[in-house]
Design a protein around this motif. Structure first.
Motif, PDB file in Angstrom:
ATOM      1  N   GLU A  42      -8.829   2.818   5.219  1.00 21.51           N
ATOM      2  CA  GLU A  42      -9.659   2.342   4.106  1.00 21.51           C
ATOM      3  C   GLU A  42      -8.820   1.511   3.132  1.00 21.51           C
ATOM      4  OE1 GLU A  42     -13.166   1.566   2.421  1.00 21.51           O
ATOM      5  OE2 GLU A  42     -12.903   2.730   4.243  1.00 21.51           O
ATOM      6  N   LYS A  43      -7.611   1.968   2.833  1.00 22.14           N
ATOM      7  CA  LYS A  43      -6.725   1.201   1.946  1.00 22.14           C
ATOM      8  C   LYS A  43      -6.378  -0.145   2.568  1.00 22.14           C
ATOM      9  CE  LYS A  43      -4.633   5.284  -0.159  1.00 22.14           C
ATOM     10  NZ  LYS A  43      -3.410   6.074  -0.355  1.00 22.14           N
ATOM     11  N   ASN A  89      -9.264  -2.547   2.221  1.00 21.16           N
ATOM     12  CA  ASN A  89      -9.437  -3.021   0.854  1.00 21.16           C
ATOM     13  C   ASN A  89      -8.289  -3.882   0.350  1.00 21.16           C
ATOM     14  OD1 ASN A  89     -11.908  -1.689   0.619  1.00 21.16           O
ATOM     15  ND2 ASN A  89     -10.921   0.209  -0.038  1.00 21.16           N
ATOM     16  N   ALA A  90      -7.215  -3.973   1.110  1.00 19.51           N
ATOM     17  CA  ALA A  90      -6.049  -4.751   0.685  1.00 19.51           C
ATOM     18  C   ALA A  90      -6.373  -6.244   0.718  1.00 19.51           C
ATOM     19  CB  ALA A  90      -4.861  -4.447   1.586  1.00 19.51           C
ATOM     20  N   ILE A  98       0.860  -1.181   0.000  1.00 15.01           N
ATOM     21  CA  ILE A  98       0.000   0.000   0.000  1.00 15.01           C
ATOM     22  C   ILE A  98       0.893   1.225   0.000  1.00 15.01           C
ATOM     23  CG2 ILE A  98      -1.789   1.254   1.246  1.00 15.01           C
ATOM     24  CD1 ILE A  98      -2.502  -1.504   2.568  1.00 15.01           C
ATOM     25  N   ASP A 120      -1.425  11.737   3.222  1.00 12.05           N
ATOM     26  CA  ASP A 120      -2.549  10.839   3.480  1.00 12.05           C
ATOM     27  C   ASP A 120      -3.017  10.974   4.926  1.00 12.05           C
ATOM     28  OD1 ASP A 120      -3.161   9.618   1.103  1.00 12.05           O
ATOM     29  OD2 ASP A 120      -1.897   7.870   1.429  1.00 12.05           O
ATOM     30  N   SER A 149      -7.971   7.510   5.303  1.00 10.58           N
ATOM     31  CA  SER A 149      -7.728   6.937   3.976  1.00 10.58           C
ATOM     32  C   SER A 149      -6.778   5.742   4.060  1.00 10.58           C
ATOM     33  CB  SER A 149      -7.192   7.992   3.008  1.00 10.58           C
ATOM     34  OG  SER A 149      -5.913   8.417   3.377  1.00 10.58           O
TER      35      SER A 149
END
Length: 91
Positions: free
Chosen positions: A17-18, A21-22, A4, A10, A14
């Protein structure tokens, strides 16, 4: 293992959230030097806590000494370069 890549500005929301979603069970945050997010021990602890909640093993890649120090203090694996990260699905 998910890599990531973070931007210098950042926000923690965020990054979380990353991380959500990883794909996979492990991730490594690639943090640019002087990223504002990694200048706070509270942020680093929150990110680690969220990774644990998500069932992910987390590591940090950065050359920034403050970020490296904070990450190692909370027990995250710390790497100087992406090439140093073990090539497997755990950090």
């Amino acid at each position: 293992m998910a890599k990531i890549y973070l931007a210098p500005d950042d926000e923690i929301t965020s990054v979380i959230e990353k991380l959500k979603n990883a794909e996979g069970v492990s991730a490594v945050l690639v943090v640019p030097k002087n990223a504002t997010l990694m200048q706070s021990g509270i942020n680093v602890r929150l990110i680690k806590k969220k990774a644990i909640e998500l069932g992910k093993t987390l590591g940090i890649v950065t050359r920034d000494s403050v970020s490296r120090h904070l990450a190692s203090q909370v027990g995250l694996a710390v790497y100087a370069t992406v090439e140093d990260v073990p090539n497997r699905d755990n950090v």
